[in-house]
Every structure is written in C-alpha cells, then in structure tokens.
Scaffold this motif. Structure first.
Motif, PDB file in Angstrom:
ATOM      1  N   HIS A  19       0.846  -1.201   0.000  1.00 35.71           N
ATOM      2  CA  HIS A  19       0.000   0.000   0.000  1.00 35.71           C
ATOM      3  C   HIS A  19       0.881   1.251   0.000  1.00 35.71           C
ATOM      4  N   ALA A  20       1.855   1.301   0.889  1.00 35.85           N
ATOM      5  CA  ALA A  20       2.742   2.464   0.979  1.00 35.85           C
ATOM      6  C   ALA A  20       3.517   2.680  -0.321  1.00 35.85           C
ATOM      7  N   GLN A  26       2.457   6.398  -7.126  1.00 38.14           N
ATOM      8  CA  GLN A  26       1.401   7.264  -7.660  1.00 38.14           C
ATOM      9  C   GLN A  26       1.802   8.729  -7.471  1.00 38.14           C
ATOM     10  N   GLU A  27       2.304   9.080  -6.299  1.00 36.78           N
ATOM     11  CA  GLU A  27       2.726  10.458  -6.035  1.00 36.78           C
ATOM     12  C   GLU A  27       3.903  10.882  -6.903  1.00 36.78           C
ATOM     13  N   GLU A  28       4.714   9.911  -7.327  1.00 39.47           N
ATOM     14  CA  GLU A  28       5.858  10.191  -8.206  1.00 39.47           C
ATOM     15  C   GLU A  28       5.450  10.278  -9.677  1.00 39.47           C
ATOM     16  N   PHE A  33      -0.663   0.196 -10.770  1.00 37.53           N
ATOM     17  CA  PHE A  33      -1.557  -0.959 -10.733  1.00 37.53           C
ATOM     18  C   PHE A  33      -1.207  -1.776  -9.498  1.00 37.53           C
ATOM     19  N   THR A  34      -2.233  -2.301  -8.843  1.00 39.20           N
ATOM     20  CA  THR A  34      -2.011  -3.103  -7.653  1.00 39.20           C
ATOM     21  C   THR A  34      -2.867  -4.358  -7.701  1.00 39.20           C
ATOM     22  N   THR A  35      -2.475  -5.339  -6.879  1.00 35.72           N
ATOM     23  CA  THR A  35      -3.301  -6.535  -6.725  1.00 35.72           C
ATOM     24  C   THR A  35      -3.719  -6.684  -5.277  1.00 35.72           C
ATOM     25  N   ARG A  42     -10.523  -2.077  -1.219  1.00 33.29           N
ATOM     26  CA  ARG A  42      -9.637  -1.387  -2.169  1.00 33.29           C
ATOM     27  C   ARG A  42      -9.803   0.119  -2.184  1.00 33.29           C
ATOM     28  N   LYS A  43     -10.712   0.608  -1.375  1.00 29.92           N
ATOM     29  CA  LYS A  43     -10.992   2.044  -1.342  1.00 29.92           C
ATOM     30  C   LYS A  43      -9.734   2.857  -1.010  1.00 29.92           C
ATOM     31  N   HIS A  44      -8.853   2.301  -0.158  1.00 29.03           N
ATOM     32  CA  HIS A  44      -7.616   2.994   0.201  1.00 29.03           C
ATOM     33  C   HIS A  44      -6.714   3.223  -1.014  1.00 29.03           C
ATOM     34  N   LEU A  45      -6.934   2.482  -2.078  1.00 27.36           N
ATOM     35  CA  LEU A  45      -6.168   2.640  -3.317  1.00 27.36           C
ATOM     36  C   LEU A  45      -6.955   3.430  -4.360  1.00 27.36           C
ATOM     37  N   THR A  46      -8.172   3.000  -4.604  1.00 32.90           N
ATOM     38  CA  THR A  46      -8.955   3.621  -5.679  1.00 32.90           C
ATOM     39  C   THR A  46      -9.286   5.083  -5.396  1.00 32.90           C
ATOM     40  N   ASP A  47      -9.408   5.450  -4.119  1.00 36.37           N
ATOM     41  CA  ASP A  47      -9.647   6.863  -3.789  1.00 36.37           C
ATOM     42  C   ASP A  47      -8.473   7.747  -4.203  1.00 36.37           C
TER      43      ASP A  47
END
Length: 87
Positions: A19-20, A26-28, A33-35, A42-47
């Motif tokens: 996650h980190a 993403q910030e870079e 893409f993640t699994t 998955r909200k912690h990613l898709t948001d």
C-alpha cells in the motif's frame, strides 16, 4: 511532455508495505496498478486513483488474466514490478 511510466505492485492490502509503495509511486507520477485478494477492500487505493485488480498471484489463471488486462492498458509496457504478495 513526459513519458507515462507504469508500476505494478502485488499484495497491496491496507496499511502494508505494498500500500505504501503504491501511494509513493502514484505520487511520483506513475500510473500504478495493484493486486489484492477478492475479499480485501480497495478504497484505500482507488480513492487515490490507483488501479486495483483482484488477483491471487499463486494462481496461473489469475496472473494470466491480470497480465492481459495490464498489457491492454499499457500497450505491453511495464517500468516497475514490485512482487510484494506472499503465500
């Protein structure tokens, strides 16, 4: 205009290293893409605009389907792979 860069990180459950890493890529500026396993949120990613796919990386069927999806989106290019999922 800079070139789009793609990163795939497996094993991105909320609060873990995957996650980190996904957030950092993403910030870079990477398209990230993640699994996750199907039962994981998955909200912690898709948001954050991170692509989250269901995939058990120990399953040939799942990894082949993931490969096809990502190849379609990236035209077959991947710049970074972090194989963080564990069995």
């Amino acid at each position: 205009m800079s070139e789009v860069r793609y990163a795939l990180i497996t094993g991105c459950g909320e609060g873990g290293i995957g996650h980190a890493l996904a957030v950092q890529f993403q910030e870079e500026g990477f398209t990230t893409f993640t699994t996750l396993l199907p039962h994981e949120g998955r909200k912690h990613l898709t948001d954050r605009g991170i692509h989250a796919f269901d995939a058990n990386v120990t399953s040939d069927k799942d990894t082949e389907a993931l490969l096809e999806k990502i190849q379609t989106i990236t035209n077959g290019r991947l710049d970074v792979l972090v194989n963080n999922a564990y069995v």
